[in-house]
Design a protein around this motif. Structure first.
Motif, short mmCIF file in Angstrom:
data_model
loop_
_atom_site.label_atom_id
_atom_site.label_comp_id
_atom_site.label_asym_id
_atom_site.label_seq_id
_atom_site.Cartn_x
_atom_site.Cartn_y
_atom_site.Cartn_z
N VAL A 189 32.16 39.27 9.31
CA VAL A 189 30.91 39.50 10.42
C VAL A 189 30.12 40.27 9.63
O VAL A 189 28.84 39.89 9.46
N TYR A 233 26.32 38.94 8.89
CA TYR A 233 25.39 39.77 9.24
C TYR A 233 23.93 40.21 8.10
O TYR A 233 22.87 39.94 8.16
N ARG A 234 24.69 40.52 6.84
CA ARG A 234 23.72 40.47 5.83
C ARG A 234 23.04 39.36 5.42
O ARG A 234 21.88 39.28 5.34
N ILE A 275 17.66 39.25 15.34
CA ILE A 275 19.06 38.97 14.64
C ILE A 275 20.02 40.42 15.02
O ILE A 275 21.09 40.51 15.55
N GLN A 276 19.18 41.67 14.69
CA GLN A 276 20.02 42.86 14.97
C GLN A 276 20.48 43.02 16.20
O GLN A 276 21.52 43.52 16.79
N PHE A 278 23.49 40.67 17.29
CA PHE A 278 24.72 41.08 16.82
C PHE A 278 25.09 42.48 17.30
O PHE A 278 26.41 42.42 17.80
N ARG A 279 24.07 43.29 17.71
CA ARG A 279 24.65 44.54 18.65
C ARG A 279 25.15 44.11 19.84
O ARG A 279 25.97 44.70 20.60
N GLY A 333 27.75 31.37 14.14
CA GLY A 333 27.04 32.02 13.42
C GLY A 333 26.67 31.25 11.97
O GLY A 333 25.47 31.29 11.58
#
Length: 90
Positions: free
Chosen positions: A15, A19-20, A41-42, A45-46, A67
């Motif tokens: 994950v 994310y990165r 995107i942030q 994911f949160r 994803g």
């Protein structure tokens, strides 16, 4: 019980890696962040992290597969950013 512990760190690393990768690609596609791609995107994911339990391994694996598909699409030359909040319900 050891299988659950073994699956945890590898999923967590997957994950984090995804994310990165999304953040790198978003910054590459939208260097000035004029479309708010990084924030989208942030936020996604949160939200997903808050809505998915830590032991829902099948769901997490499914979301990882989805994803990776979305990341592959984002990497395509004609795509400039994420639109429509990734199809999230409003």
């Amino acid at each position: 019980m050891s299988a659950l512990k073994a699956a945890g760190p590898s999923l967590r690393a997957s994950v984090a890696s995804l994310y990165r990768s999304f953040l790198r690609e978003a910054r590459r596609k939208d260097p000035n962040n004029t479309r708010g791609t990084v924030e989208d995107i942030q936020r996604r994911f949160r939200t997903d992290a808050a809505n998915v339990g830590r032991r829902e391994f099948q769901r997490i694996e499914f979301m990882l597969r989805e994803g990776h598909k979305k990341l592959k699409l984002l990497r395509m030359p004609g795509v400039t950013g994420v639109a429509n909040r990734w199809g999230a319900k409003r």
